[in-house]
Design a protein around this motif. Structure first.
Motif, mmCIF file in Angstrom:
data_model
loop_
_atom_site.group_PDB
_atom_site.id
_atom_site.type_symbol
_atom_site.label_atom_id
_atom_site.label_comp_id
_atom_site.label_asym_id
_atom_site.label_seq_id
_atom_site.Cartn_x
_atom_site.Cartn_y
_atom_site.Cartn_z
ATOM 1 N N ALA A 1 0.488 -1.668 -6.993
ATOM 2 C CA ALA A 1 -0.882 -1.267 -6.669
ATOM 3 C C ALA A 1 -1.816 -2.476 -6.661
ATOM 4 C CB ALA A 1 -1.378 -0.223 -7.665
ATOM 5 N N GLY A 2 -2.563 -2.614 -5.588
ATOM 6 C CA GLY A 2 -3.562 -3.674 -5.498
ATOM 7 C C GLY A 2 -3.011 -5.040 -5.141
ATOM 8 N N THR A 3 -1.712 -5.159 -4.850
ATOM 9 C CA THR A 3 -1.153 -6.471 -4.532
ATOM 10 C C THR A 3 -1.405 -6.834 -3.084
ATOM 11 O OG1 THR A 3 1.015 -5.542 -3.973
ATOM 12 C CG2 THR A 3 0.674 -6.262 -6.233
ATOM 13 N N GLU A 4 -1.714 -8.078 -2.851
ATOM 14 C CA GLU A 4 -1.745 -8.631 -1.510
ATOM 15 C C GLU A 4 -0.583 -9.612 -1.411
ATOM 16 O OE1 GLU A 4 -5.544 -10.348 -0.801
ATOM 17 O OE2 GLU A 4 -6.571 -8.418 -0.625
ATOM 18 N N GLU B 1 0.818 -1.207 0.000
ATOM 19 C CA GLU B 1 0.000 0.000 0.000
ATOM 20 C C GLU B 1 0.857 1.264 0.000
ATOM 21 O OE1 GLU B 1 -2.935 -0.047 3.044
ATOM 22 O OE2 GLU B 1 -3.792 -1.949 2.392
ATOM 23 N N ASP C 1 -14.079 -4.983 1.988
ATOM 24 C CA ASP C 1 -13.269 -5.493 0.883
ATOM 25 C C ASP C 1 -13.987 -6.567 0.083
ATOM 26 O OD1 ASP C 1 -11.213 -3.795 1.401
ATOM 27 O OD2 ASP C 1 -9.924 -5.254 2.401
#
Length: 493
Positions: free
Chosen positions: A300-303, A68, A169
């Motif tokens: 961006a958007g990675t977990e 993030e 989420d």
């Protein structure tokens, strides 16, 4: 189980300073007497205290929040880590001085009580409840992300979103996050010694895993990923530092173990400084390796961020990502365990002072653990972890921590003036400049947090003041100075 009152030798009688209820203060001598005569068992040496702080810190930002922060700061996320680390360092030095001077379980809450009065101490303790409780919940959410990543890499299956994500989420209930908080409670209920041993094993594993990540990621390193270094400007770097400060929360965990340390005056300051130095070095190395291996735009958007770096940028199939995900699961387990430990000890100190209900200071005679407090804290954190998204949890943790850290820096300055003769196991160098820089750094990083975070913080503070007005001010032990204070213990049938 029946309860009985047992004398504590707290020395609270005659320790009131200040002319009214809101500004009355504990004396340093009274706080030290509490620490030396309390029911908690002294079982931890320097290595265990250092590993406690490392366990509470290392992994939070790198394994959970890095994904993030990179889109906010770009390649300058490495500089953001340095800025957040410097901010933490100023406060760490102040923590080191006060932990050696007042080796109790209350951490910055107790320091504020001795310097700024009961109302400010309450506000600080309320911030710590936010810091520790929400931090545990945030890391538990990250734990669930890495569990899903590990399942995907090994068996090609993941938990459905309805059971692995909170409502914000796209899910219904984050079951893995709730499970890890409950498992940590089971370990904590066994006792401080057992918890310290479990933490030592997990810290060793996660240090090895992060070193492995650096070694593998540097094989795919591209210097061009750092050009330009500040694509989002210095403002982006500052916003990144505010988010990443979350990853330094925990170095003060050793200060909550003051009543379970064998030699707190000597070992607490050393443990705090050693843990911060180790964590900062690893954070910067991992951030450098991660951005060098994968362009910052792809974060961006990675977990499960570090695992994704290896999947997308490094060859070798699933071997390295699987090993990293296993290490991340263990690492975040350690953070959940140690930070939850710290919150329980702070509530123990506040309860002993009468500002929280007495059940939080009831200690089981066999395990030496505040058992009722452990169960209640676990229930509170489990609800947060299961229902609140990660980003909101991380920012709320940061603002509460920064506020508490600013108060610790002020406490050093006040006690230097008010009690210059008090014994100190460590002294902040270049005071008063260093503590003042600590206050300024905390304010600067707080400025980078969003309006929603400030609104949530204001609501939390309003709730805290209401609780203090309705309960704390009426039950404060300092309001009962005519009789010595008692500490509550649990007995077995």
């Amino acid at each position: 189980m029946p309860d009985h009152q047992g004398p504590c030798g707290s020395g609270r009688s005659g320790t009131v300073h200040g002319e009214n209820k809101l500004t009355r203060r504990r004396s340093v001598a009274g706080l030290v007497a509490d620490a030396s005569g309390g029911p908690l068992r002294r079982t931890m040496g320097l290595s265990q205290l250092t590993l406690l702080s490392v366990g509470a810190t290392l992994g939070t930002g790198i394994f959970v929040v890095l994904g993030e922060a990179v889109p906010e700061a770009g390649p300058a996320v490495v500089v953001s880590f340095v800025l957040a680390g410097i901010t933490a360092l100023f406060s760490a030095l102040s923590y080191a001085e006060l932990a050696g001077m007042i080796p109790g379980a209350g951490s910055s809450y107790s320091y504020a009580y001795a310097t700024l009065g009961e109302l400010v101490a309450w506000v600080c303790g309320w911030c710590l409840i936010l810091e520790y409780g929400v931090s545990v919940a945030a890391v538990a959410v990250g734990w669930g992300q890495y569990v899903n990543e590990l399942l995907q890499l090994t068996i090609g299956w993941t938990l459905p979103d309805s059971l692995a994500a909170p409502p914000g989420d796209g899910g219904v209930l984050n079951v893995p996050a709730a499970v890890i908080v409950i498992l940590a409670m089971v370990v904590l209920l066994r006792g401080a010694r057992e918890s310290a041993v479990a933490n030592a094993v997990m810290v060793t594993v996660k240090v090895v895993v992060l070193v492995m990540f650096c070694a593998v990621a540097f094989t795919a390193f591209h210097a061009g990923n750092f050009r330009p270094l500040f694509p989002l400007g210095t403002a982006g770097m500052t916003v990144g530092a505010a988010s990443l400060f979350f990853s330094y929360i925990g170095f003060d965990a050793a200060s909550t173990a003051g009543e379970e340390a064998k030699n707190p005056q000597r070992d607490l300051p050393r443990a705090i400084i050693l843990s911060l130095a180790l964590v900062t070095a690893l954070y910067c190395a991992v951030a450098l390796a991660a951005v060098g291996a994968m362009p910052w735009q792809r974060f961006a958007g990675t977990e499960a961020t570090l695992s994704q770096v290896l999947v997308r940028s490094v060859g070798g199939g699933n071997l390295w990502p699987v090993l990293l995900s296993i290490g991340a699961v263990i690492a975040t387990t350690s953070v959940v365990l140690t930070v939850q430990y710290g919150q329980i000890r702070i509530l123990f100190a506040m309860s002993r002072d009468g500002l929280m209900p007495p059940l939080f200071s009831r200690v089981h005679p066999r395990t030496g653990v505040p058992r009722a407090g452990t169960v209640i804290v676990t229930a509170f954190v489990t609800v947060l972890a299961a229902l609140i998204p990660l980003g909101a949890l991380a920012d709320a943790t940061s603002i509460g921590t920064l506020f508490a850290f600013a108060l610790v820096n002020l406490a050093v300055l006040i006690l230097r003036r008010r009690s210059p003769e008090a014994p100190r196991g460590f002294r902040v160098p270049f005071a008063p400049v260093t503590p003042l820089l600590g206050v300024a750094a905390c304010v600067y990083v707080m400025y980078g947090l969003g309006a929603d975070t400030w609104i949530a913080f204001g609501a939390w503070m309003a709730a805290g003041l209401a609780v203090y007005g309705l309960y704390g001010i009426r039950h404060s032990a300092l309001g009962r100075t005519a009789t010595p204070e008692k500490t509550v213990q649990e007995t077995t049938p």
